[in-house]
Design a protein around this motif. Structure first.
Motif, PDB file in Angstrom:
ATOM      1  N   PRO A  13     -92.821  59.906  96.779  1.00 25.71           N
ATOM      2  CA  PRO A  13     -93.494  61.104  97.298  1.00 25.71           C
ATOM      3  C   PRO A  13     -94.146  60.769  98.641  1.00 25.71           C
ATOM      4  CG  PRO A  13     -94.214  60.543  95.052  1.00 25.71           C
ATOM      5  CD  PRO A  13     -93.524  59.338  95.633  1.00 25.71           C
ATOM      6  N   VAL A  14     -93.680  61.413  99.681  1.00 27.10           N
ATOM      7  CA  VAL A  14     -94.212  61.112 101.028  1.00 27.10           C
ATOM      8  C   VAL A  14     -94.581  62.404 101.767  1.00 27.10           C
ATOM      9  CG1 VAL A  14     -93.083  58.864 101.310  1.00 27.10           C
ATOM     10  CG2 VAL A  14     -91.829  60.927 101.932  1.00 27.10           C
ATOM     11  N   THR A  19    -104.871  62.857 105.289  1.00 32.42           N
ATOM     12  CA  THR A  19    -106.030  63.290 106.094  1.00 32.42           C
ATOM     13  C   THR A  19    -107.007  62.146 106.391  1.00 32.42           C
ATOM     14  OG1 THR A  19    -107.113  63.998 104.058  1.00 32.42           O
ATOM     15  CG2 THR A  19    -105.979  65.699 105.327  1.00 32.42           C
ATOM     16  N   GLN A 108     -90.877  69.129  99.781  1.00 39.11           N
ATOM     17  CA  GLN A 108     -92.008  69.745  99.079  1.00 39.11           C
ATOM     18  C   GLN A 108     -92.614  70.694 100.114  1.00 39.11           C
ATOM     19  OE1 GLN A 108     -95.554  67.397  98.320  1.00 39.11           O
ATOM     20  NE2 GLN A 108     -96.111  68.643  96.559  1.00 39.11           N
ATOM     21  N   PRO A 111     -98.156  70.792 100.202  1.00 36.29           N
ATOM     22  CA  PRO A 111     -98.674  69.634  99.457  1.00 36.29           C
ATOM     23  C   PRO A 111     -99.580  70.079  98.315  1.00 36.29           C
ATOM     24  CG  PRO A 111     -99.816  69.854 101.559  1.00 36.29           C
ATOM     25  CD  PRO A 111     -98.820  70.951 101.508  1.00 36.29           C
ATOM     26  N   ARG A 112     -98.979  70.351  97.149  1.00 36.57           N
ATOM     27  CA  ARG A 112     -99.754  70.881  96.016  1.00 36.57           C
ATOM     28  C   ARG A 112    -100.150  69.783  95.034  1.00 36.57           C
ATOM     29  NH1 ARG A 112     -96.152  75.459  93.744  1.00 36.57           N
ATOM     30  NH2 ARG A 112     -97.852  75.593  92.251  1.00 36.57           N
ATOM     31  N   LEU A 114     -99.591  65.327  93.705  1.00 32.87           N
ATOM     32  CA  LEU A 114     -98.573  64.323  93.356  1.00 32.87           C
ATOM     33  C   LEU A 114     -97.644  64.824  92.243  1.00 32.87           C
ATOM     34  CD1 LEU A 114     -97.355  61.501  93.527  1.00 32.87           C
ATOM     35  CD2 LEU A 114     -99.193  60.692  92.018  1.00 32.87           C
ATOM     36  N   ALA A 117     -95.201  67.111  93.711  1.00 27.46           N
ATOM     37  CA  ALA A 117     -94.221  66.364  94.531  1.00 27.46           C
ATOM     38  C   ALA A 117     -93.146  65.746  93.636  1.00 27.46           C
ATOM     39  CB  ALA A 117     -94.932  65.280  95.349  1.00 27.46           C
TER      40      ALA A 117
HETATM   41  P1  UTP Z   1    -102.696  60.758  98.407  1.00 30.79           P
HETATM   42  O1  UTP Z   1    -103.596  61.788  97.873  1.00 30.79           O
HETATM   43  O2  UTP Z   1    -103.158  59.351  98.453  1.00 30.79           O
HETATM   44  O3  UTP Z   1    -102.181  61.079  99.862  1.00 30.79           O
HETATM   45  O4  UTP Z   1    -101.316  60.851  97.635  1.00 30.79           O
HETATM   46  P2  UTP Z   1    -102.564  62.179 100.901  1.00 30.79           P
HETATM   47  O5  UTP Z   1    -102.969  63.453 100.244  1.00 30.79           O
HETATM   48  O6  UTP Z   1    -101.415  62.222 101.846  1.00 30.79           O
HETATM   49  O7  UTP Z   1    -103.782  61.466 101.642  1.00 30.79           O
HETATM   50  P3  UTP Z   1    -105.235  61.946 102.036  1.00 30.79           P
HETATM   51  O8  UTP Z   1    -106.052  61.857 100.784  1.00 30.79           O
HETATM   52  O9  UTP Z   1    -105.153  63.341 102.596  1.00 30.79           O
HETATM   53  O10 UTP Z   1    -105.661  60.949 103.072  1.00 30.79           O
HETATM   54  C1  UTP Z   1    -100.591  59.731  97.162  1.00 30.79           C
HETATM   55  C2  UTP Z   1     -99.132  59.847  97.557  1.00 30.79           C
HETATM   56  O11 UTP Z   1     -98.575  61.076  97.107  1.00 30.79           O
HETATM   57  C3  UTP Z   1     -97.979  61.779  98.173  1.00 30.79           C
HETATM   58  C4  UTP Z   1     -98.616  61.222  99.437  1.00 30.79           C
HETATM   59  O12 UTP Z   1     -97.713  61.334 100.537  1.00 30.79           O
HETATM   60  C5  UTP Z   1     -98.913  59.787  99.062  1.00 30.79           C
HETATM   61  O13 UTP Z   1     -97.794  58.953  99.296  1.00 30.79           O
HETATM   62  N1  UTP Z   1     -98.231  63.231  97.989  1.00 30.79           N
HETATM   63  C6  UTP Z   1     -99.474  63.666  97.710  1.00 30.79           C
HETATM   64  C7  UTP Z   1     -97.176  64.106  98.129  1.00 30.79           C
HETATM   65  O14 UTP Z   1     -96.014  63.706  98.391  1.00 30.79           O
HETATM   66  N2  UTP Z   1     -97.410  65.432  97.968  1.00 30.79           N
HETATM   67  C8  UTP Z   1     -98.641  65.918  97.671  1.00 30.79           C
HETATM   68  O15 UTP Z   1     -98.776  67.151  97.513  1.00 30.79           O
HETATM   69  C9  UTP Z   1     -99.694  65.006  97.545  1.00 30.79           C
END
Ligand code: UTP
Length: 288
Positions: A13-14, A19, A108, A111-112, A114, A117
């Motif tokens: 999941p990327v 933020t 995705q 961003p809803r 993990l 995702a």
């Molecule tokens: P994090 O909560 O650590 O990443 O999610 P974030 O939301 O990108 O970072 P901050 O908190 O705003 O700094 C852990 C992993 O899950 C992926 C993120 O890319 C990260 O690799 N993720 C998270 C998704 O792919 N989709 C999402 O909706 C949330």
């Protein structure tokens, strides 16, 4: 006994917003931040390949084309390195993902969380066990990579496996926290307050999950932080399948946080033969 399905697929999941690293992550995905000379996502991909994964599924957002670009070939650069005799560098950029390994990119749209995702990868995974690797949890292992260690547990038991470590008792609200007996998970809860935490065993960003998780994710609404949490679906999975913990050998660096990212950079750089002495000298200047 039905033969165990081999573990061949991994989801990355990327699509998060990253933020905590703004403004650096405004146009660069967090997973492309380098530790010395390789981006975080490459460490995670290499760990998956070491564990025998043959299909890499990236859950990406519109802003993350840098990740697919990174793994694509770059003929102009390759020609240049070849002509200038930089064969070692050429080898390093062209051999990251062997040709027989498939790469799939699924979007995705927003961003809803993990859990959401991972759910986006459902059609690419199908009904089989799969790994999930969060590239921002970088795990440096002395011998076998964390996912390879977990794959061995899966091979022996056929159970889902969560990588865990003991976390500071006052930091349970940063992790999925499990209560486990004899490595079998009895309960799991996302980001509990220290006073409500069932233990201080925290889940880190490596999972091997039964394909059943997709049905359960469909039934999972927003949880902690208003996001669809993978932890909440795993809590449901416990009623149907056995889930184990694996205390991995190695050190995890939380590269989603600035301090964790800097610690990882220092750990890898201080092991680098060309950087070590110079950096040690530099660090000593701050200690006197
Ligand atoms: P994090 O909560 O650590 O990443 O999610 P974030 O939301 O990108 O970072 P901050 O908190 O705003 O700094 C852990 C992993 O899950 C992926 C993120 O890319 C990260 O690799 N993720 C998270 C998704 O792919 N989709 C999402 O909706 C949330």
């Amino acid at each position: 006994m039905t033969p165990r399905k081999p573990l061949k697929k991994a989801v990355f999941p990327v699509a998060g917003l990253g933020t905590r690293f703004l403004p650096a992550t405004k146009s660069i995905p967090k997973e492309m931040l380098p530790i010395v000379d390789k981006p975080l996502i490459q460490y995670a991909v290499e760990e998956a390949l070491e564990a025998g994964i043959e299909s890499l599924i990236f859950v990406t957002s519109r802003r993350k084309h840098a990740i697919s670009d990174h793994f694509d070939s770059e003929p102009e650069l390759e020609n240049h390195l070849s002509k200038s005799g930089k064969h070692e560098l050429l080898e390093r950029i062209s051999s990251v993902i062997p040709n027989h390994i498939s790469r799939i990119y699924v979007p995705q749209l927003s961003p809803r969380g993990l859990g959401h995702a991972v759910a986006c990868a459902r059609s690419a995974v199908g009904n089989e066990p799969f790994a999930v690797l969060l590239a921002d949890d970088l795990i440096k292992s002395p011998d076998q990579g964390c996912l390879k260690q977990m794959a061995e547990v899966y091979r022996k038991t056929g159970d889902s496996v969560l990588a865990v470590e003991t976390v500071a008792a006052d930091q349970t609200d940063r992790y999925g926290i499990v209560d486990a007996r004899d490595t079998v998970v009895r309960s799991i809860v996302e980001k509990p307050a220290p006073s409500a935490a069932p233990s201080n065993t925290g889940v880190v960003g490596r999972y091997i999950l039964d394909g059943k998780i997709f049905e359960l994710l469909d039934q999972t609404g927003p949880g902690a932080g208003g996001e669809i949490q993978l932890t909440d679906a795993i809590a449901k999975l416990l009623f149907e399948k056995r889930v184990r913990v694996h205390h991995f050998e190695g050190t995890r660096y939380d590269c989603g946080s600035q301090s964790g990212y800097i610690k990882a950079t220092m750990a890898y750089a201080l092991e680098h033969p060309k950087l070590r002495d110079e950096l040690l000298e530099f660090v000593r200047e701050f200690l006197v």
